[in-house]
Design a protein around this motif. Structure first.
Motif, PDB file in Angstrom:
ATOM      1  N   LEU A  82     -13.246  87.658 -38.940  1.00 42.34           N
ATOM      2  CA  LEU A  82     -11.838  87.974 -38.729  1.00 42.34           C
ATOM      3  C   LEU A  82     -11.072  86.741 -38.287  1.00 42.34           C
ATOM      4  N   ASP A  83      -9.832  86.646 -38.710  1.00 44.72           N
ATOM      5  CA  ASP A  83      -8.879  85.711 -38.113  1.00 44.72           C
ATOM      6  C   ASP A  83      -8.143  86.489 -37.023  1.00 44.72           C
ATOM      7  N   LEU A  84      -8.464  86.204 -35.782  1.00 40.87           N
ATOM      8  CA  LEU A  84      -7.935  86.990 -34.669  1.00 40.87           C
ATOM      9  C   LEU A  84      -6.440  86.811 -34.459  1.00 40.87           C
ATOM     10  N   THR A  85      -5.837  85.816 -35.117  1.00 36.78           N
ATOM     11  CA  THR A  85      -4.389  85.660 -34.993  1.00 36.78           C
ATOM     12  C   THR A  85      -3.630  86.537 -35.984  1.00 36.78           C
ATOM     13  N   ALA A  86      -4.343  87.178 -36.913  1.00 35.52           N
ATOM     14  CA  ALA A  86      -3.695  88.009 -37.932  1.00 35.52           C
ATOM     15  C   ALA A  86      -3.165  89.312 -37.327  1.00 35.52           C
ATOM     16  N   LEU A  87      -2.240  89.910 -38.025  1.00 37.15           N
ATOM     17  CA  LEU A  87      -1.619  91.141 -37.565  1.00 37.15           C
ATOM     18  C   LEU A  87      -2.672  92.241 -37.398  1.00 37.15           C
ATOM     19  N   ASN A  88      -2.696  92.881 -36.254  1.00 41.18           N
ATOM     20  CA  ASN A  88      -3.600  93.998 -35.943  1.00 41.18           C
ATOM     21  C   ASN A  88      -5.082  93.605 -35.961  1.00 41.18           C
ATOM     22  N   THR A  90      -6.994  92.413 -33.570  1.00 37.57           N
ATOM     23  CA  THR A  90      -7.746  92.891 -32.409  1.00 37.57           C
ATOM     24  C   THR A  90      -8.054  94.381 -32.525  1.00 37.57           C
ATOM     25  N   ASP A  91      -7.128  95.142 -33.076  1.00 32.01           N
ATOM     26  CA  ASP A  91      -7.389  96.570 -33.291  1.00 32.01           C
ATOM     27  C   ASP A  91      -8.519  96.767 -34.306  1.00 32.01           C
ATOM     28  N   ARG A  92      -8.521  95.948 -35.346  1.00 33.61           N
ATOM     29  CA  ARG A  92      -9.574  96.047 -36.355  1.00 33.61           C
ATOM     30  C   ARG A  92     -10.929  95.644 -35.783  1.00 33.61           C
ATOM     31  N   LEU A  93     -10.915  94.672 -34.897  1.00 34.49           N
ATOM     32  CA  LEU A  93     -12.165  94.259 -34.260  1.00 34.49           C
ATOM     33  C   LEU A  93     -12.723  95.383 -33.389  1.00 34.49           C
ATOM     34  N   ARG A  94     -11.882  95.990 -32.599  1.00 34.54           N
ATOM     35  CA  ARG A  94     -12.353  97.093 -31.759  1.00 34.54           C
ATOM     36  C   ARG A  94     -12.909  98.223 -32.614  1.00 34.54           C
ATOM     37  N   ILE A 131      -0.673  78.333 -29.541  1.00 35.69           N
ATOM     38  CA  ILE A 131      -0.353  79.262 -28.451  1.00 35.69           C
ATOM     39  C   ILE A 131      -0.954  80.638 -28.716  1.00 35.69           C
ATOM     40  N   THR A 132      -0.830  81.113 -29.940  1.00 34.66           N
ATOM     41  CA  THR A 132      -1.380  82.435 -30.275  1.00 34.66           C
ATOM     42  C   THR A 132      -2.891  82.464 -30.079  1.00 34.66           C
ATOM     43  N   THR A 133      -3.578  81.436 -30.604  1.00 32.21           N
ATOM     44  CA  THR A 133      -5.043  81.413 -30.543  1.00 32.21           C
ATOM     45  C   THR A 133      -5.551  81.262 -29.117  1.00 32.21           C
ATOM     46  N   ASN A 134      -4.962  80.346 -28.365  1.00 34.10           N
ATOM     47  CA  ASN A 134      -5.499  80.001 -27.050  1.00 34.10           C
ATOM     48  C   ASN A 134      -5.003  80.884 -25.923  1.00 34.10           C
ATOM     49  N   ALA A 135      -3.864  81.539 -26.112  1.00 33.50           N
ATOM     50  CA  ALA A 135      -3.274  82.323 -25.031  1.00 33.50           C
ATOM     51  C   ALA A 135      -3.147  83.806 -25.379  1.00 33.50           C
ATOM     52  N   LEU A 136      -2.482  84.100 -26.484  1.00 33.72           N
ATOM     53  CA  LEU A 136      -2.215  85.510 -26.799  1.00 33.72           C
ATOM     54  C   LEU A 136      -3.471  86.261 -27.230  1.00 33.72           C
ATOM     55  N   VAL A 137      -4.335  85.640 -28.023  1.00 31.91           N
ATOM     56  CA  VAL A 137      -5.544  86.333 -28.481  1.00 31.91           C
ATOM     57  C   VAL A 137      -6.453  86.711 -27.309  1.00 31.91           C
ATOM     58  N   PRO A 138      -6.757  85.805 -26.364  1.00 37.92           N
ATOM     59  CA  PRO A 138      -7.558  86.223 -25.212  1.00 37.92           C
ATOM     60  C   PRO A 138      -6.901  87.327 -24.398  1.00 37.92           C
TER      61      PRO A 138
END
Length: 280
Positions: A82-88, A90-94, A131-138
Motif C-alpha cells: 500500500l501507499d499509505l499516503t493514498a486516499l483511504n 489507512t482504512d484499507r490497511l485496517r 509532511i503527509t508521510t512523516n506526520a499525517l500517516v503516523p
C-alpha cells in the motif's frame, strides 16, 4: 494488496522470556518494512519470536523481505502492499489486517519521506508529500489502531530523527515533520499512560539507508552514519524497557547532548554552516 531518556515500567520483556507465550494472531505492524530501518526493525522483532505485518509500496520487494524473515525466524509474516499516503489507505490497511484474522499489538511508524533543498526552490507537492508521510500517516494509523493496541496490551514505536530536534536548512520540512512526530510521541505517551500503552520515539542520526544512498557523501557522512541494524537493536531494547526516547549510536548521542546542553545559537550556527554549501 496481499494479506497473508525517560523510562517507565518495562513493557515487552515478559514476552521475550518465553516465545511460546506469543500469539500468532497478534502482529507487530511495521510501515516501510521492506528495507532500511523498517526492515531491520522487522528482523529485530522477528528474532524475538513476534509475528509481523509489513507495509510498503512495492509488492515484490515486500514479499521478498517477508520470505527472508519467514525462513530466518520461522514466524508468520503478513504483507500489505500500500501507499499509505493514498486516499483511504489507512482504512484499507485496517480492513486487510482484520480480514487476515490478526490484531496489531505493536505499531511501528517507520515509513518516511524526505526532500533536500531550500523550501523556495522545492516543489510544493514534494514538500506536502514529506509532511503527509512523516506526520499525517503516523497520526492516522495511531488513531485508527488504538482499539487494537488497547485490547492487546500493545504499544507504539515511532521512528523520528535527530533532524527534528534543531531547525535544519535544506532539510527544513523534513526536520519539521520529524519534530511533529517527536512532540506527538511525548504527548501521547502521557495521554495513553492510564491505558497502559507505552509510546516511544527513536531519534537516529545519519543512517545508511535508501534515503542517503544517492547524492554527495561527505567525510562527515562516512564517519558518522550508522547501520540500520544498530538503530533497530537500540530501538527494540529501549521500547521494551519502557524508555520514552531512544538515541541510537555514540555519535548520535554526542550530537543530541550538544543540542540539548550547548547554547542554541552556537549549535544552530554550526548546523547552518554545515548545510550552507547545499543551499542555492
Amino acid at each position: 494488496m496481499s494479506g497473508t531518556a525517560q523510562t517507565a515500567s518495562p513493557h515487552g520483556s515478559r514476552g521475550d522470556a518465553d516465545r511460546s507465550q506469543k500469539n500468532d494472531s497478534q502482529i507487530v505492524l511495521v510501515t516501510g518494512g521492506s528495507r532500511g530501518i523498517g526492515r531491520a526493525l522487522a528482523g529485530e522483532f522477528a528474532s524475538h519470536g513476534y509475528a509481523l505485518g509489513l507495509v510498503a509500496r512495492h509488492a515484490d520487494a515486500l514479499e521478498q523481505t517477508a520470505q527472508e524473515l519467514r525462513a530466518a525466524h520461522g514466524i508468520p509474516v503478513h504483507t500489505y502492499a500500500l501507499d499509505l499516503t493514498a486516499l483511504n489507505a489507512t482504512d484499507r490497511l485496517r480492513a486487510a489486517v482484520e480480514a487476515d484474522g490478526v490484531r496489531v499489538k505493536y505499531l511501528i511508524n517507520n515509513a518516511g519521506a524526505w526532500s533536500r533543498g531550500p523550501v523556495a526552490t522545492t516543489d510544493l507537492e514534494d514538500l506536502e508529500h514529506v509532511i503527509t508521510t512523516n506526520a499525517l500517516v503516523p497520526l492516522r494509523l495511531t488513531k485508527m489502531l488504538l482499539p487494537h493496541l488497547i485490547a492487546n496490551e500493545g504499544g507504539i514505536l515511532n521512528v523520528g530523527s535527530l533532524a527534528g530536534t534543531l531547525p535544519t536548512p535544506t532539510f527544513a520540512v523534513y526536520g519539521a515533520s520529524k519534530a511533529f512526530l517527536a512532540s506527538l510521541s511525548v504527548a501521547m505517551r502521557q495521554e495513553l499512560k492510564q491505558q497502559g500503552i507505552p509510546v516511544c520515539v527513536v531519534l537516529p542520526g545519519l543512517v545508511h539507508t535508501g534515503f542517503t544512498a544517492s547524492g554527495e557523501r561527505s567525510i562527515w557522512y562516512r564517519l558518522s552514519a550508522g547501520a540500520p541494524e544498530t538503530v533497530a537493536f537500540a530501538a527494540y531494547r529501549g521500547f521494551m524497557t519502557g524508555q520514552a526516547t531512544v538515541v541510537p549510536g555514540l555519535m548520535s548521542r554526542v550530537i543530541d547532548f550538544g543540542i540539548r546542553f550547548l547554547p542554541g545559537a552556537f549549535t544552530q550556527g554550526i548546523l547552518n554552516f554545515a548545510t550552507s554549501r547545499r543551499r542555492e
